[in-house]
Design a protein around this motif. Structure first.
Motif, PDB file in Angstrom:
ATOM      1  N   VAL A   1       7.125   1.324  11.220  1.00 42.99           N
ATOM      2  CA  VAL A   1       6.058   1.509  10.286  1.00 42.99           C
ATOM      3  C   VAL A   1       4.704   1.533  10.997  1.00 42.99           C
ATOM      4  O   VAL A   1       3.719   1.777  10.175  1.00 42.99           O
ATOM      5  CB  VAL A   1       6.107  -0.073   9.521  1.00 42.99           C
ATOM      6  N   VAL A   2       4.641   1.436  12.233  1.00 38.71           N
ATOM      7  CA  VAL A   2       3.229   1.597  12.722  1.00 38.71           C
ATOM      8  C   VAL A   2       3.058   3.087  13.280  1.00 38.71           C
ATOM      9  O   VAL A   2       2.245   3.826  12.882  1.00 38.71           O
ATOM     10  CB  VAL A   2       3.076   0.721  13.998  1.00 38.71           C
ATOM     11  N   ALA A   3       4.044   3.827  13.776  1.00 36.01           N
ATOM     12  CA  ALA A   3       4.002   5.176  14.254  1.00 36.01           C
ATOM     13  C   ALA A   3       4.171   6.269  13.357  1.00 36.01           C
ATOM     14  O   ALA A   3       3.561   7.220  13.467  1.00 36.01           O
ATOM     15  CB  ALA A   3       5.159   5.239  15.373  1.00 36.01           C
TER      16      ALA A   3
ATOM     17  N   LEU B   1      -0.233  -3.087   6.355  1.00 37.55           N
ATOM     18  CA  LEU B   1      -0.588  -4.147   7.264  1.00 37.55           C
ATOM     19  C   LEU B   1      -0.019  -3.826   8.678  1.00 37.55           C
ATOM     20  O   LEU B   1       1.131  -3.500   8.695  1.00 37.55           O
ATOM     21  CB  LEU B   1      -0.361  -5.699   7.032  1.00 37.55           C
ATOM     22  N   LEU B   2      -1.099  -3.956   9.643  1.00 41.29           N
ATOM     23  CA  LEU B   2      -0.338  -3.628  10.908  1.00 41.29           C
ATOM     24  C   LEU B   2       0.163  -5.095  11.588  1.00 41.29           C
ATOM     25  O   LEU B   2      -0.485  -6.066  11.416  1.00 41.29           O
ATOM     26  CB  LEU B   2      -1.382  -3.080  12.080  1.00 41.29           C
TER      27      LEU B   2
ATOM     28  N   LEU C   1      -7.716  -4.356   3.184  1.00 38.53           N
ATOM     29  CA  LEU C   1      -7.424  -3.510   1.809  1.00 38.53           C
ATOM     30  C   LEU C   1      -7.042  -4.316   0.624  1.00 38.53           C
ATOM     31  O   LEU C   1      -7.369  -3.866  -0.523  1.00 38.53           O
ATOM     32  CB  LEU C   1      -5.897  -2.654   2.232  1.00 38.53           C
TER      33      LEU C   1
ATOM     34  N   ARG D   1      -8.482   8.168   9.251  1.00 34.44           N
ATOM     35  CA  ARG D   1      -7.177   7.833   9.878  1.00 34.44           C
ATOM     36  C   ARG D   1      -7.591   6.313  10.400  1.00 34.44           C
ATOM     37  O   ARG D   1      -7.007   5.416  10.175  1.00 34.44           O
ATOM     38  CB  ARG D   1      -6.779   8.751  10.617  1.00 34.44           C
TER      39      ARG D   1
ATOM     40  N   ASP E   1      -6.534   2.602   9.360  1.00 36.43           N
ATOM     41  CA  ASP E   1      -5.911   1.994  10.351  1.00 36.43           C
ATOM     42  C   ASP E   1      -6.440   0.629  10.621  1.00 36.43           C
ATOM     43  O   ASP E   1      -6.024  -0.347  10.695  1.00 36.43           O
ATOM     44  CB  ASP E   1      -5.629   2.736  11.770  1.00 36.43           C
TER      45      ASP E   1
ATOM     46  N   ALA F   1      -6.805  -6.490   7.531  1.00 34.71           N
ATOM     47  CA  ALA F   1      -6.272  -6.890   6.497  1.00 34.71           C
ATOM     48  C   ALA F   1      -7.373  -6.776   5.325  1.00 34.71           C
ATOM     49  O   ALA F   1      -7.809  -7.960   4.901  1.00 34.71           O
ATOM     50  CB  ALA F   1      -5.928  -8.422   6.365  1.00 34.71           C
TER      51      ALA F   1
ATOM     52  N   PRO G   1       3.713   6.078   9.684  1.00 32.39           N
ATOM     53  CA  PRO G   1       3.555   5.302   8.182  1.00 32.39           C
ATOM     54  C   PRO G   1       3.879   6.268   7.235  1.00 32.39           C
ATOM     55  O   PRO G   1       4.147   5.983   5.982  1.00 32.39           O
ATOM     56  CB  PRO G   1       2.042   5.000   8.286  1.00 32.39           C
TER      57      PRO G   1
ATOM     58  N   THR H   1       3.743  -0.685   5.217  1.00 30.77           N
ATOM     59  CA  THR H   1       2.666   0.104   6.130  1.00 30.77           C
ATOM     60  C   THR H   1       1.254  -0.407   5.548  1.00 30.77           C
ATOM     61  O   THR H   1       0.414   0.474   6.014  1.00 30.77           O
ATOM     62  CB  THR H   1       2.702   1.598   6.133  1.00 30.77           C
TER      63      THR H   1
ATOM     64  N   ALA I   1      -8.483  -0.979   8.519  1.00 28.75           N
ATOM     65  CA  ALA I   1      -8.506  -1.774   7.580  1.00 28.75           C
ATOM     66  C   ALA I   1      -6.786  -2.536   7.419  1.00 28.75           C
ATOM     67  O   ALA I   1      -6.806  -3.694   7.129  1.00 28.75           O
ATOM     68  CB  ALA I   1      -8.719  -1.059   6.283  1.00 28.75           C
ATOM     69  N   ARG I   2      -6.072  -1.480   7.913  1.00 28.49           N
ATOM     70  CA  ARG I   2      -4.526  -2.212   8.007  1.00 28.49           C
ATOM     71  C   ARG I   2      -4.545  -3.284   9.052  1.00 28.49           C
ATOM     72  O   ARG I   2      -4.056  -4.394   9.054  1.00 28.49           O
ATOM     73  CB  ARG I   2      -3.662  -1.368   8.537  1.00 28.49           C
ATOM     74  N   GLY I   3      -5.358  -3.304  10.194  1.00 33.67           N
ATOM     75  CA  GLY I   3      -5.423  -4.321  11.299  1.00 33.67           C
ATOM     76  C   GLY I   3      -6.046  -5.417  10.811  1.00 33.67           C
ATOM     77  O   GLY I   3      -5.779  -6.368  11.337  1.00 33.67           O
TER      78      GLY I   3
END
Ligand SMILES: Nc1ncnc2c1ncn2[C@@H]1O[C@H](COP(=O)(O)OP(=O)(O)OP(=O)(O)O)[C@@H](O)[C@H]1O
Ligand SMILES: [Mg+2]
Lengths: 256, 322
Positions: free
Chosen positions: B78-80, B64-65, A253, A241, A245, A251, B82, B62, A247-249
């Motif tokens: 989309v953050v809490a 990218l944050l 991916l 998790r 997260d 960028a 996903p 979801t 990686a999402r923060g």
């Protein structure tokens, strides 16, 4: 039940995709074969038949670890380049359950190289393999494959966030061969290595497969191989998790 | 309740190496945008390269944050939340990536059907339906590496629809496909919207937006410049008309002269092999054609036409002013 099906389908399709790459396929069979051949020559020179057979099993198993360690950390980079990594993350299935079957499929390709190498030893070098307990031997080999897939899972997870993590896999390939008793018995290594070896599932896997091949009870080793593998998988799941997260923060991916 | 609610959404990227001091730069790709999309609407994000369209979509799906603001899809943050968002949305992007090359089209769909939790007993039928919808029936057994670009794009669409999403995000879906394929794609999208699916689409192709979209937001430099129906945008920006004059022997040295004519709001030139097309946009009720022709005295002219402004004219004006 649903999860089992998901894992099975994921494993099968990833295996299909992976085994159709003629380049990778050839490499994952040929490469271990070369190593094993060198080892067969060395041991044959020695004239000690028992050591030769034991080395044959160990050398053949090396391919399973190679298949996992080299591809586990590169596979997500491949998915990233292919543009599928984002799609895998965007799916509602927990990411761990997507990646686990993929790394087990890599280990499965290693299992294939194991069989080929054993046969090569048998027919090209006349190394006698008489399996005391054929069924148990198969079980031990399958458990080891699965458990190495679990180790690969942790490696793959780390590479979700860190695009350079592929180097790690290559880094681990050779030391594990040495430390886990693939070729050299644990007892002949320095004492401080032993606790490290005990933490690595290949140690138990190699020991279990040997026990099954030469008559001994492999069950304790099989259990330990699974248990240590499960620890790696648990760490991977626990981190998944946070790594996704992150990686999402950051960028990471996608390729750009 | 709106299906998509975007509130002051922002995203910046850090680039440059962590290890080389001073080399780090921050790109503000999206700078606090807000918009809403209602159920069943087809909403277009229209903007030039680097406007922040893909970045916006990736935050909504979801991947990218956000670095600022918030967004909700179907009521889920989309953050809490996903996973709740992912379950209900589909995502299709243009280009030929995003497929397992060595698997067949069918296996690609089977894999994602599993990942999207399509019940096993429905998978076969659902995949058959979608293959039919996108016109790939009969090709599903071939490996994707042998697919043409258009086939790949259609397979993508089928993949995005496997789980019957309530909201579909399309990022430049028509990139690289031929006009017939693009038209079929528009028909497919229109059919989806008519059955109640909400669609958010990004594109460069103006006529695509004009034809399809209920509402459009024009985005450039990470900010929304204008928002409304295609009609509203057209009337808002260009309430005059457009004069187009074909010139065979060069107009570049006359542009300033044309621009200086009273009533002219902007002048553009589109070059083709044999000629250049001078595009003169005018303010409401201005009669500039004679003055423009006078400014082009002595040039060899082709077609001269006056037309109503299109969405493209509105867009060009908006983006140029930004
Ligand atoms: N991963 C990334 N790292 C750094 N900068 C990025 C990254 N992704 C996008 N950008 C920058 O953010 C800005 C917006 O990019 P984005 O891809 O959202 O634009 P776009 O509107 O989709 O453009 P296009 O029409 O070319 O697809 C650009 O300046 C781009 O260079
Ligand atoms: Mg884009």
């Amino acid at each position: 039940m649903k999860i089992l099906r998901l894992v099975a389908v994921g494993w099968w399709l990833q295996l299909k995709n992976r085994s159709r790459s003629s380049f990778d396929g050839l490499l994952s069979i040929l490469y271990p074969l070369f190593f094993a051949t060198t080892i067969f020559f060395l041991y044959r020179q020695n004239g000690d038949e028992a050591a030769l057979v034991s080395a044959a099993v160990g050398a053949s198993l090396m391919g399973v670890w190679s298949a996992v360690s080299t591809s586990a950390s590169t596979t997500l980079q491949g998915e990233r380049r292919q543009g599928t990594l984002e799609l895998l993350v965007a799916a509602p299935t927990p990411f761990s359950l997507v990646i686990l079957p993929a790394t087990v499929s890599m280990a499965t390709i290693g299992l294939w190289s194991f069989i080929v190498t054993l046969l090569w030893g048998r027919f090209a070098f006349g190394i006698p393999i008489s399996f005391d307990q054929p069924l148990v031997f198969v079980i031990a080999a399958v458990v080891m494959t699965f458990s190495l897939g679990l180790v690969g899972f942790l490696q793959a997870m780390a590479s979700v966030r860190y695009r350079a993590a592929w180097a790690l896999g290559t880094l681990f390939e050779f030391p594990v061969w040495l430390v886990c008793g693939f070729l050299v018995p644990l007892s002949s290594l320095p004492d401080w290595v032993t606790p490290i070896a005990y933490l690595l599932p290949p140690t138990w896997g190699v020991s279990a497969v040997r026990a099954a091949a030469f008559g001994g009870s492999p069950w304790r080793d099989i259990a330990l191989c699974l248990a240590t593998g499960a620890i790696y998988a648990a760490i991977g799941v626990a981190l998944s998790r946070r790594l996704v997260d992150s990686a999402r923060g950051n960028a990471t991916l996608a390729l750009t | 309740m709106p299906v998509i609610e975007v509130d002051q959404l922002a995203r910046s990227y850090r680039s440059g190496s962590r290890f080389s001091r001073g080399a780090r730069t921050e790109v503000e790709a999206v700078r606090g945008i807000s918009f809403e999309v209602e159920p069943g609407e087809l909403f277009g994000l229209l903007g030039p390269n680097g406007a922040g369209k893909t970045t916006t979509i990736k935050m909504l799906i979801t991947l990218l944050l956000p670095t600022g603001g918030s967004a909700r899809v179907l009521g889920y943050d989309v953050v809490a939340d996903p996973r709740e968002v992912r379950r209900r949305i589909g995502y299709v992007f243009g280009g030929d990536k995003g497929l397992y090359e060595r698997l067949s089209g069918y296996d690609n769909l089977r894999y994602f059907a599993e990942l999207y939790g399509v019940p096993p007993r429905e998978q076969r039928q659902r995949i058959a339906e979608l293959l039919d919808l996108v016109g790939l029936t009969g090709k599903e057994g071939q490996r994707v590496e042998g697919y043409s670009r258009g086939m790949r794009q259609r397979l993508h669409i089928a993949r995005g629809l496997l789980h019957k999403p309530d909201v579909l995000f399309l990022d430049e879906p028509s990139i690289g496909i031929d006009p017939v394929g693009a038209r079929e794609l528009r028909e497919t999208v229109a059919a989806l919207v008519s059955t109640g699916t909400t669609v958010l689409l990004t594109t460069h192709y103006m006529f695509e937006d004009d034809e399809l979209c209920d509402r459009i937001a024009v985005i450039a430099g990470g900010a929304i410049l204008a928002e409304g129906t295609p009609e509203q945008l057209k009337s808002r920006v260009a309430d005059g008309h457009v004069v187009e004059i074909e010139v065979f022997d060069g107009v570049d040295d006359r542009i300033d002269a044309v621009r200086a004519i009273a009533g002219v709001t902007s002048v553009g030139v589109e070059s083709s092999d044999r000629s250049q097309l001078l595009v003169v946009r005018t303010a409401a009720a201005a009669q500039v054609t004679p003055a423009v022709l006078a400014a082009l005295e002595g040039r060899s002219l082709g077609r001269v036409a006056t037309r109503e402004p299109t969405l493209e004219d509105a867009y060009v004006e908006l983006v140029r002013d930004a």
